[in-house]
Design a protein around this motif. Structure first.
Motif, PDB file in Angstrom:
ATOM      1  N   VAL A 250      42.781  60.615  23.984  1.00 36.24           N
ATOM      2  CA  VAL A 250      42.330  62.055  24.441  1.00 36.24           C
ATOM      3  C   VAL A 250      43.508  62.586  25.225  1.00 36.24           C
ATOM      4  CG1 VAL A 250      40.724  63.235  25.945  1.00 36.24           C
ATOM      5  CG2 VAL A 250      39.865  61.561  24.272  1.00 36.24           C
ATOM      6  N   ASN A 251      43.887  61.966  26.244  1.00 39.57           N
ATOM      7  CA  ASN A 251      44.937  62.375  26.872  1.00 39.57           C
ATOM      8  C   ASN A 251      46.123  62.707  26.154  1.00 39.57           C
ATOM      9  OD1 ASN A 251      46.145  62.763  29.253  1.00 39.57           O
ATOM     10  ND2 ASN A 251      46.726  60.748  29.850  1.00 39.57           N
ATOM     11  N   GLU A 252      46.442  62.205  25.141  1.00 42.89           N
ATOM     12  CA  GLU A 252      47.742  62.535  24.343  1.00 42.89           C
ATOM     13  C   GLU A 252      47.434  63.619  23.720  1.00 42.89           C
ATOM     14  OE1 GLU A 252      48.477  59.206  21.475  1.00 42.89           O
ATOM     15  OE2 GLU A 252      48.513  57.759  23.161  1.00 42.89           O
ATOM     16  N   ILE A 253      46.121  63.907  23.213  1.00 45.24           N
ATOM     17  CA  ILE A 253      45.897  65.210  22.478  1.00 45.24           C
ATOM     18  C   ILE A 253      45.843  66.335  23.301  1.00 45.24           C
ATOM     19  CG2 ILE A 253      44.308  66.472  20.960  1.00 45.24           C
ATOM     20  CD1 ILE A 253      43.310  63.830  19.838  1.00 45.24           C
ATOM     21  N   ALA A 254      45.355  66.142  24.651  1.00 47.28           N
ATOM     22  CA  ALA A 254      45.515  66.980  25.777  1.00 47.28           C
ATOM     23  C   ALA A 254      46.744  67.513  26.044  1.00 47.28           C
ATOM     24  CB  ALA A 254      44.591  66.606  26.844  1.00 47.28           C
ATOM     25  N   ALA A 255      47.782  66.646  25.928  1.00 52.23           N
ATOM     26  CA  ALA A 255      49.156  67.099  26.392  1.00 52.23           C
ATOM     27  C   ALA A 255      49.614  67.896  25.365  1.00 52.23           C
ATOM     28  CB  ALA A 255      49.790  65.487  26.631  1.00 52.23           C
ATOM     29  N   THR A 260      43.945  69.675  30.243  1.00 54.99           N
ATOM     30  CA  THR A 260      43.832  68.437  30.939  1.00 54.99           C
ATOM     31  C   THR A 260      42.785  67.404  29.998  1.00 54.99           C
ATOM     32  OG1 THR A 260      41.930  69.115  32.304  1.00 54.99           O
ATOM     33  CG2 THR A 260      43.967  69.393  33.195  1.00 54.99           C
ATOM     34  N   PRO A 261      42.914  66.106  30.038  1.00 65.31           N
ATOM     35  CA  PRO A 261      41.922  65.623  29.325  1.00 65.31           C
ATOM     36  C   PRO A 261      40.363  65.898  29.507  1.00 65.31           C
ATOM     37  CG  PRO A 261      43.212  64.238  30.594  1.00 65.31           C
ATOM     38  CD  PRO A 261      43.732  65.320  30.734  1.00 65.31           C
ATOM     39  N   SER A 262      39.997  66.277  30.973  1.00 66.42           N
ATOM     40  CA  SER A 262      38.652  66.726  31.014  1.00 66.42           C
ATOM     41  C   SER A 262      38.371  67.981  30.295  1.00 66.42           C
ATOM     42  CB  SER A 262      38.491  66.422  32.833  1.00 66.42           C
ATOM     43  OG  SER A 262      39.247  67.305  33.105  1.00 66.42           O
ATOM     44  N   GLN A 263      39.425  68.938  30.311  1.00 69.79           N
ATOM     45  CA  GLN A 263      39.170  70.151  29.720  1.00 69.79           C
ATOM     46  C   GLN A 263      39.030  70.045  28.121  1.00 69.79           C
ATOM     47  OE1 GLN A 263      42.615  72.205  31.203  1.00 69.79           O
ATOM     48  NE2 GLN A 263      41.321  73.660  32.233  1.00 69.79           N
ATOM     49  N   GLU A 289      37.166  75.003  38.930  1.00 69.46           N
ATOM     50  CA  GLU A 289      37.920  75.743  38.257  1.00 69.46           C
ATOM     51  C   GLU A 289      38.401  75.317  36.864  1.00 69.46           C
ATOM     52  OE1 GLU A 289      38.686  78.963  38.718  1.00 69.46           O
ATOM     53  OE2 GLU A 289      37.488  79.288  40.516  1.00 69.46           O
ATOM     54  N   GLN A 290      38.820  74.013  37.030  1.00 72.68           N
ATOM     55  CA  GLN A 290      39.548  73.247  35.825  1.00 72.68           C
ATOM     56  C   GLN A 290      38.306  73.367  34.551  1.00 72.68           C
ATOM     57  OE1 GLN A 290      40.685  68.941  35.014  1.00 72.68           O
ATOM     58  NE2 GLN A 290      41.890  69.874  36.621  1.00 72.68           N
ATOM     59  N   ASN A 291      37.081  72.873  34.955  1.00 72.29           N
ATOM     60  CA  ASN A 291      35.914  73.020  34.086  1.00 72.29           C
ATOM     61  C   ASN A 291      35.630  74.124  33.459  1.00 72.29           C
ATOM     62  OD1 ASN A 291      35.600  70.241  34.677  1.00 72.29           O
ATOM     63  ND2 ASN A 291      33.632  70.549  36.103  1.00 72.29           N
TER      64      ASN A 291
END
Length: 341
Positions: A250-255, A260-263, A289-291
């Motif tokens: 998930v982190n790789e796709i988010a990057a 962010t991975p949570s977003q 805010e990130q959410n």
């Protein structure tokens, strides 16, 4: 100007913010309670940003989370929010018991109204299903509470498809609360289609995997004393080693996506449909805010397919809860005919 769009939740008339705020962690289960003033500031910040769908329960604390929300809603805030709370888990300090008895339903509702200092609860959920009596008996009392103006809409949490159908036949169910995220997808088989067939809204709790999609296995180092996530099967070392692979992907796709991975994980839930409202919880304004930022993350069909291929049933090890906590898997109730006879 509010940054969070509004959506219809279910087909009974309730309208809420497209993303809600789970308030549990402010008072319970995720370590010591946070300072009231800080949490009231956070709630006000959320409401100002357009996150107006607030989620609590009488078991959070117990009771203290509702009292906190009661304080936060003073001064004209109440009119701006959609307030959801829950009943159904009795706790005397030692023993937890699931209860749907009509007299208890009424007493719990009255007590929540007092703690929240409101005249009416917008959405009142049965938190867990009492399997000792037919769901129709509990729903009958909830229907009366709607007729009396004490609650506007009725919801169920952790209910099976057949329990939802039976409840809905007594009084329309507005929303089902369930755990839905990239690492909890079993509800897609039966419960989600049932909700959609009946016009019931879907409220996704723990859409970030109880924080797992924020920082992966590293989150374990930050957990405070008394945080019940330390004891959940998925967070045990023997499962965490396997589960971190999902986070890394998930982190790789988010990057690549520039979020962010949570977003990304939250955006995936948002992309399930306009009838789905996730309620991520937080105690920090920067996380809030990130959410909210996840609402701006647009996923292509290819990206959705990528995420779903890495988040298949065998990508996660460990059950959602430890022994003794009921879920929709054990929410069947006796038939009404057996009760009358």
């Amino acid at each position: 100007m509010a940054r969070v769009p509004r959506v219809k939740l279910g087909s009974q008339g309730l309208e809420v913010s497209a993303q809600g705020l789970g308030c549990m962690g402010m008072s319970a289960f995720y370590g010591p309670p946070k300072p009231d003033d800080d949490m009231i500031h956070l709630i006000h910040h959320a409401v100002d940003a357009g996150v107006t769908f607030l989620d609590t329960s009488d078991i959070y604390g117990p009771k203290t989370n509702e009292i906190l929300l009661g304080k936060a809603l003073k001064g004209g805030i109440r009119e701006k929010v959609e307030l959801a709370t829950k009943f159904g888990i009795k706790y005397d300090g030692n023993v937890r018991e699931v209860c749907g008895d009509p007299a208890y339903v009424r007493a719990a509702c009255e007590a929540s109204l007092q703690r929240l200092e409101v005249d009416c609860i917008d959405l009142y959920y049965q938190h867990r299903i009492d399997t000792r009596l037919p769901i129709e008996i509990t729903m009958g009392e909830l229907k009366k509470l709607v007729e009396e103006g004490k609650i506007k809409y009725v919801g169920l949490s952790e209910a099976s498809a057949s329990t939802i159908r039976r409840a809905h036949a007594v009084h329309p169910i507005t929303a089902i609360q369930l755990e839905w995220s990239l690492w909890t997808r079993d509800v897609e088989d039966d419960i989600i289609p049932t909700c959609r067939e009946l016009g019931i809204g879907i409220v996704a709790y723990s859409p970030l995997g109880r924080g797992f999609f924020s920082s992966g296995p590293k989150m374990m180092e930050k957990l405070e004393e008394g945080d019940f996530r330390k004891y959940l099967p998925r967070f045990q070392p023997e499962n965490l080693d396997h589960n971190k692979i999902l986070f890394e992907r998930v982190n790789e796709i988010a990057a690549k996506k520039g979020c962010t991975p949570s977003q990304l994980a939250l955006a995936w839930v948002h992309h399930q449909g306009n009838d789905v409202v996730p309620i991520p919880g937080t105690t920090k304004i920067e996380n809030l805010e990130q959410n909210i930022g996840a609402l701006s993350v647009r996923l292509t069909p290819e990206e959705m397919a990528d995420l779903e291929s890495i988040a298949s049933a065998d990508s996660v090890k460990g059950s959602r809860y430890g022994a003794g906590i009921s879920t929709y898997l054990d929410s069947e109730t006796p038939p009404l005919s057996s009760w009358k006879s």
